[in-house]
Design an enzyme around this catalytic site. Structure first.
Site, short mmCIF file in Angstrom:
data_model
loop_
_atom_site.label_atom_id
_atom_site.label_comp_id
_atom_site.label_asym_id
_atom_site.label_seq_id
_atom_site.Cartn_x
_atom_site.Cartn_y
_atom_site.Cartn_z
CB SER A 186 -0.75 0.04 1.26
OG SER A 186 -0.34 0.16 2.55
CG HIS A 214 -4.35 -0.94 -1.58
ND1 HIS A 214 -3.95 -0.16 -2.11
CD2 HIS A 214 -4.05 -0.91 -0.36
CE1 HIS A 214 -4.73 1.02 -1.72
NE2 HIS A 214 -4.08 0.17 0.11
CE LYS A 245 -7.08 -0.94 1.25
NZ LYS A 245 -7.26 0.62 1.89
#
Ligand SMILES: Cc1ncc(COP(=O)(O)O)c(C=O)c1O
Length: 398
Positions: A186, A214, A245
């Site tokens: 990240s 991610h 996300k």
């Protein structure tokens, strides 16, 4: 009775904060006014926003918004209970079925966050006689899960499967082992050594786990993540993803075998002891899966923007590390310099959060940029121009 002495038992916290101020590392929360968008208003200033994880712009996608509103009208605003008592709604089960289908696994369990998914799963699966073999840059939620499990923790240098192998060779064959990596890291935006670690897991009989927070919505076909990107389907026992996300809403999930999921239904403490998502969240996530399937051009745009912006930063002469994803760090070095860079960018109309120790190494403080599919070329070019101006002003580039 004697007059009580005035005490300040939490006074030491103030001293810690003073130290952060003196070191230039004190972080004030920036307040977002309005929607999470590529151009947004934080602290009353309109800026090009390079700080969100809203990779695909789904936080404001009409299909997700409508699905959330519809679910709220139909089912209300809360689930009213933890999953194991009265808080499992049909829409939670539908989301789990849809995710399992998407990830090509037997089953999925959804947690309140990606953090809860990682920490709750590692802590549930392992116990004190076991061992975790973990990349040194794995996310804090993995580290906390390892600590909660009481298993021995062996850390190998970042992305170094040879070092992981040396660790594994020293361990008794009979000991239960979990080999774990982030799919995308990240803070650096590079990919984990997923295929090599999968091979090691097979050789040494480890449980293989990948945190694809991610990578979800970003890598692999229709955003299925690094397991799909590297084509290691069937080789990863525990896949973690986040719904917070690229998926644009909130939550985390574990994808794996039916046995694993049933076990987590019984043993993962965030699942057992914390209320489930409001139905609107589950509905928005289901709509996001529809968008990933029906509108893959959004992912293509994310990658076009990533190439443009990353290339622009490199051409300006910034150190962008080894990023392979839409996360591009701009490494400044010392913490105070990174914070100064972030502040000056903000004054000039670009929001890129400064990140310093202990989140990253002391000499690798940076601002972290994340482009999204919904940034326009003009916005990204404006941001590059500002980076050039401020970077030269602070002596980070020539
Ligand atoms: C690698 C990684 N894993 C897990 C998480 C936690 O995800 P969530 O925000 O859904 O709790 C994050 C979030 O920052 C992350 O970067």
């Amino acid at each position: 009775m004697a007059t009580p002495v005035r005490r300040a038992p939490l006074g030491f916290l103030g001293s810690e904060l003073d130290t952060l101020q003196q070191q230039g590392l004190y972080r004030r929360l920036r307040i977002l006014e309005g929607e999470q968008r590529p151009k947004a208003t934080f602290d009353h200033r309109q800026v090009v926003n390079l700080s969100s994880n809203n990779y695909l712009g789904l936080t404001t996608h009409p299909r997700l918004r409508e699905a959330a509103l519809e679910a709220t009208r139909k089912y209300g605003v809360g689930s009213g209970s933890v999953r194991t008592i009265a808080g499992t709604m049909e829409i939670h089960m539908e989301l789990e079925r849809r995710l399992a289908d998407f990830k090509h696994t037997e089953a999925v369990v959804v947690f309140q966050s990606g953090f809860a998914a990682n920490a709750g799963t590692v802590a549930a699966v392992l116990s004190k006689d076991d061992v975790v073999v973990s990349d040194e840059l794995n996310h804090a939620s993995i580290i906390d899960g390892c600590r909660l499990s009481k298993a021995a923790i062996k850390v190998f240098p970042h992305k170094d499967p040879d070092a992981a192998r040396r660790v594994l060779k020293e361990l008794p064959a009979s000991q239960r082992k979990l080999l774990i990596t982030d799919g995308v890291f990240s803070m650096d935006g590079d990919l984990g050594a997923v295929p090599d670690l999968c091979a090691l897991a097979e050789e040494f009989g480890c449980i293989m786990m990948v945190d694809d927070a991610h990578a979800s919505g970003v890598f692999g076909k229709n955003g299925r993540g690094t397991i799909d990107h590297f084509n290691v389907h069937g080789h990863v026992d525990i896949q973690v993803g986040t719904l917070s996300k690229a998926i644009g809403s909130l939550g985390g999930y574990v994808a794996g075998s039916r046995t694993l999921i049933e076990f987590l239904y019984h043993h993962a403490r965030p699942f057992l002891f914390s209320t489930s998502h409001p139905p609107a969240v589950a509905a928005a996530c289901i709509a996001a899966l529809d968008v990933l399937t029906d509108e893959p051009h959004i992912i293509d745009r994310l990658w076009d923007n990533t190439r443009f912006f990353k290339g622009g930063l490199k051409a300006l002469g910034f150190n962008t590390g080894l990023s392979e994803s839409p996360i591009t760090p701009v490494i400044a070095g010392e913490g105070a310099l990174a914070m100064k860079l972030s502040d000056r960018l903000f004054q000039e109309g670009v929001f890129a959060q400064g990140i310093a120790f202990p989140t990253v190494a002391r000499d690798k403080a940076r601002v972290r940029t994340i482009v999204t599919a919904t940034h326009t070329r003009e916005e990204l070019q404006f941001a590059l121009d500002v980076f050039g101006k401020v970077g030269r002003e602070l002596g980070i580039i020539n």
